[in-house]
Enzyme design. Structure first.
Site, PDB file in Angstrom:
ATOM      1  N   GLU A 159       0.846  -1.185   0.000  1.00 49.03           N
ATOM      2  CA  GLU A 159       0.000   0.000   0.000  1.00 49.03           C
ATOM      3  C   GLU A 159       0.880   1.232   0.000  1.00 49.03           C
ATOM      4  O   GLU A 159       1.908   1.266   0.674  1.00 49.03           O
ATOM      5  CB  GLU A 159      -0.893   0.024   1.242  1.00 49.03           C
ATOM      6  N   CYS A 268      -2.459  -6.935   5.221  1.00 47.31           N
ATOM      7  CA  CYS A 268      -1.890  -8.196   4.701  1.00 47.31           C
ATOM      8  C   CYS A 268      -1.202  -9.042   5.752  1.00 47.31           C
ATOM      9  O   CYS A 268      -1.567 -10.207   5.941  1.00 47.31           O
ATOM     10  CB  CYS A 268      -0.901  -7.896   3.579  1.00 47.31           C
TER      11      CYS A 268
HETATM   12  C1  UDX Z   1       2.793  -5.894   2.783  1.00 41.13           C
HETATM   13  C2  UDX Z   1       3.875  -6.524   1.894  1.00 41.13           C
HETATM   14  O1  UDX Z   1       5.084  -5.735   1.994  1.00 41.13           O
HETATM   15  C3  UDX Z   1       3.393  -6.616   0.447  1.00 41.13           C
HETATM   16  O2  UDX Z   1       4.379  -7.298  -0.323  1.00 41.13           O
HETATM   17  C4  UDX Z   1       2.080  -7.410   0.412  1.00 41.13           C
HETATM   18  O3  UDX Z   1       1.575  -7.489  -0.906  1.00 41.13           O
HETATM   19  C5  UDX Z   1       1.062  -6.751   1.337  1.00 41.13           C
HETATM   20  O4  UDX Z   1       1.590  -6.645   2.663  1.00 41.13           O
HETATM   21  P1  UDX Z   1       1.880  -3.443   3.273  1.00 41.13           P
HETATM   22  O5  UDX Z   1       0.912  -4.100   4.213  1.00 41.13           O
HETATM   23  O6  UDX Z   1       1.370  -2.419   2.323  1.00 41.13           O
HETATM   24  O7  UDX Z   1       2.599  -4.541   2.367  1.00 41.13           O
HETATM   25  O8  UDX Z   1       2.998  -2.761   4.206  1.00 41.13           O
HETATM   26  P2  UDX Z   1       4.571  -2.881   4.501  1.00 41.13           P
HETATM   27  O9  UDX Z   1       5.241  -1.684   3.955  1.00 41.13           O
HETATM   28  O10 UDX Z   1       5.110  -4.196   4.132  1.00 41.13           O
HETATM   29  O11 UDX Z   1       4.538  -2.738   6.117  1.00 41.13           O
HETATM   30  C6  UDX Z   1       3.793  -3.641   6.922  1.00 41.13           C
HETATM   31  C7  UDX Z   1       3.937  -3.312   8.403  1.00 41.13           C
HETATM   32  O12 UDX Z   1       5.224  -3.658   8.880  1.00 41.13           O
HETATM   33  C8  UDX Z   1       3.734  -1.842   8.765  1.00 41.13           C
HETATM   34  O13 UDX Z   1       2.920  -1.752   9.919  1.00 41.13           O
HETATM   35  C9  UDX Z   1       5.155  -1.349   9.056  1.00 41.13           C
HETATM   36  O14 UDX Z   1       5.157  -0.277   9.973  1.00 41.13           O
HETATM   37  C10 UDX Z   1       5.782  -2.591   9.648  1.00 41.13           C
HETATM   38  N1  UDX Z   1       7.249  -2.640   9.534  1.00 41.13           N
HETATM   39  C11 UDX Z   1       7.836  -2.707   8.304  1.00 41.13           C
HETATM   40  C12 UDX Z   1       8.045  -2.676  10.684  1.00 41.13           C
HETATM   41  O15 UDX Z   1       7.536  -2.629  11.811  1.00 41.13           O
HETATM   42  N2  UDX Z   1       9.407  -2.758  10.558  1.00 41.13           N
HETATM   43  C13 UDX Z   1      10.013  -2.837   9.353  1.00 41.13           C
HETATM   44  O16 UDX Z   1      11.252  -2.931   9.318  1.00 41.13           O
HETATM   45  C14 UDX Z   1       9.206  -2.800   8.185  1.00 41.13           C
END
Ligand code: UDX
Length: 432
Positions: A159, A268
């Site tokens: 997203e 997701c």
């Molecule tokens: C995710 C996947 O990355 C993507 O490939 C899939 O299709 C859908 O799910 P998204 O949910 O959009 O995408 O967000 P993403 O940027 O992956 O972050 C997910 C969560 O992890 C967020 O709450 C973010 O804050 C957290 N996060 C991410 C961490 O806490 N630490 C990190 O190092 C990276």
């Protein structure tokens, strides 16, 4: 090619717009009339950078939206991009997707002669769930079931970067059952395959879906492991970021998704990890690491609040929650870590004041104005607060400085490592 995309959520709309940009003729189908009307005005039904521009360019020429399934059979293939929401037990609700598959089957049941059609599942469903969709499609098709082929093509879009992720995928995964279905998908994606050097994974429909689940489960577990190690670092009085940044330099580990803090949210990771655990249990396997990944994630918000408790008794006090979206760059609050933080603060008897640059309206659907207050700026949220917790790493929070001076008790617990430590505030990092 002539393509239907059933379902106009962020996956379906991004797919429809990006396929139109690749030169295909697209019909976007959704049961929600307001969504269809918005798309036909050349606007995105949701906030996703770059999507409005693509729709404005292609709607009316190569892309149109409709609520009708009537002309479905005119196209070469139909994508199913219907949401698969979670149930409370972690399983996914296949009802909407199965219903759409049956309607697609009915619409295709008029296929004449040897005309073939490919139905491609984009929605995320566990391999056992695919059978339900196959059955629903076959029910709708009736006698002509043989004229329709079935495939999966999972998406890996994030997203907030969905359009650019679509244009530059790390991989494209085709799950097909025949050479002709594979050829159809390769023809469809040919412009993208030619313009990027993205690897193509060719496999069967079930394996393709498990790749999607395993991908998300791996990333979510990677963050939870970083959080687990971050908690150990914190207890040792050491800096988890310093440790994990160095660990990430190992090529076998990689630098991304090692940022420890209050955990993962979104539409997701929580949904997919829980669905995979549920599906594995159904076939007799308890996946301990995946369960631990969820457990670590569930505990982080309470660990954060325990740090606040060490400094201030928040009962009867105002507490600011900075950031409501599940990550920066989106107004999506689904499974946002701000939700358990707010719940924990309300349980403690605090008056919660939430602030987010864009997600206030969406969070109002979770917590009404009678449950929590919403501020128009971080400054307003902080004024008079006896404590602040940070749930989302919005860039603007990094610039906060004198705004903390108006707090009644300047205790700041940072769940995302975005606030600068400074004179005059009691700063606590969750994992350092
Ligand atoms: C995710 C996947 O990355 C993507 O490939 C899939 O299709 C859908 O799910 P998204 O949910 O959009 O995408 O967000 P993403 O940027 O992956 O972050 C997910 C969560 O992890 C967020 O709450 C973010 O804050 C957290 N996060 C991410 C961490 O806490 N630490 C990190 O190092 C990276």
């Amino acid at each position: 090619m002539n393509v239907n995309v059933v379902g106009s959520g962020y996956v379906g709309t991004t797919l429809a717009a990006c396929l139109a940009e690749m030169g295909h003729e697209i019909t976007a189908i959704d049961i929600d009339e307001s969504v269809v009307a918005t798309i036909n005005e050349g606007r995105a039904p949701l906030h996703e950078p770059g999507l409005d521009e693509l729709l404005a360019e292609h709607v009316g020429t190569r892309l149109q939206a409709t609520t009708s399934y009537a002309d479905l059979a005119d196209a070469d293939l139909t994508f199913l991009a219907i949401g698969t929401p979670s149930r409370s037990d972690g399983s996914i609700d296949l009802g909407p997707l199965s219903a759409a598959a049956e309607m697609v089957g009915e619409a295709l049941s008029g296929l004449g002669g040897d005309r073939e059609h490919l139905v491609v599942v984009k929605s995320t469903i566990t391999p056992p769930g695919l059978d339900r969709v196959r059955e629903a499609l076959a029910t709708g098709l009736g006698d002509v079931a043989g004229a329709v082929e079935f495939a999966t093509n999972p998406e890996f879009l994030r997203e907030g970067t969905a359009v650019s992720d679509f244009r530059n995928p790390d991989k494209i995964v085709f799950g097909t059952e025949s050479a002709s279905a594979l050829a159809t998908l390769e023809e469809l994606y040919a412009p993208l395959i030619e313009s990027t050097d993205s690897p193509i994974v060719r496999t069967d429909p079930e394996t393709a879906m498990l790749i999607k689940y395993a991908n998300n489960a791996f990333l979510a577990t990677k963050i939870s492991l970083a959080n687990d190690l971050g908690n150990v670092s914190k207890e040792f009085g050491l800096d988890a970021y310093e440790v994990m940044e160095a660990v990430g330099l190992d090529d076998r580990i990689g630098e991304q998704f090692l940022r420890s803090g209050v955990g993962w949210g979104g539409s997701c990771f929580p949904k997919d990890v829980n669905a995979l655990i549920f599906s594995a249990r159904e076939v007799g396997y308890e996946p301990p690491l995946l369960e631990a990944a969820v457990e670590v994630n569930d505990r982080q918000p309470e660990r954060l609040l325990a740090l606040l408790d060490e400094h201030v008794d928040v009962a009867g006090e105002r507490v600011a929650v900075l950031g409501l979206a599940f990550k920066p760059g989106t107004d999506d609050v689904r499974n946002s870590r701000a939700i358990p933080l707010i719940e924990g603060l309300l349980e403690r008897g605090a008056t919660v004041v939430g602030y987010d640059p864009v997600a206030t309206e969406t969070m109002r659907e979770v917590f009404s104005d009678t449950e929590i207050e919403y501020a128009d700026s971080a400054e307003d949220a902080l004024a008079g607060a006896s404590g602040a917790v940070v749930a989302t790493d919005w860039d603007e929070f990094a610039a906060l400085d004198s705004e903390f001076d108006a707090m009644a008790e300047p205790v700041v617990v940072d769940g995302r490592r975005i606030i600068e430590r400074r004179e005059g505030i009691t700063y606590e990092g969750l994992t350092w």
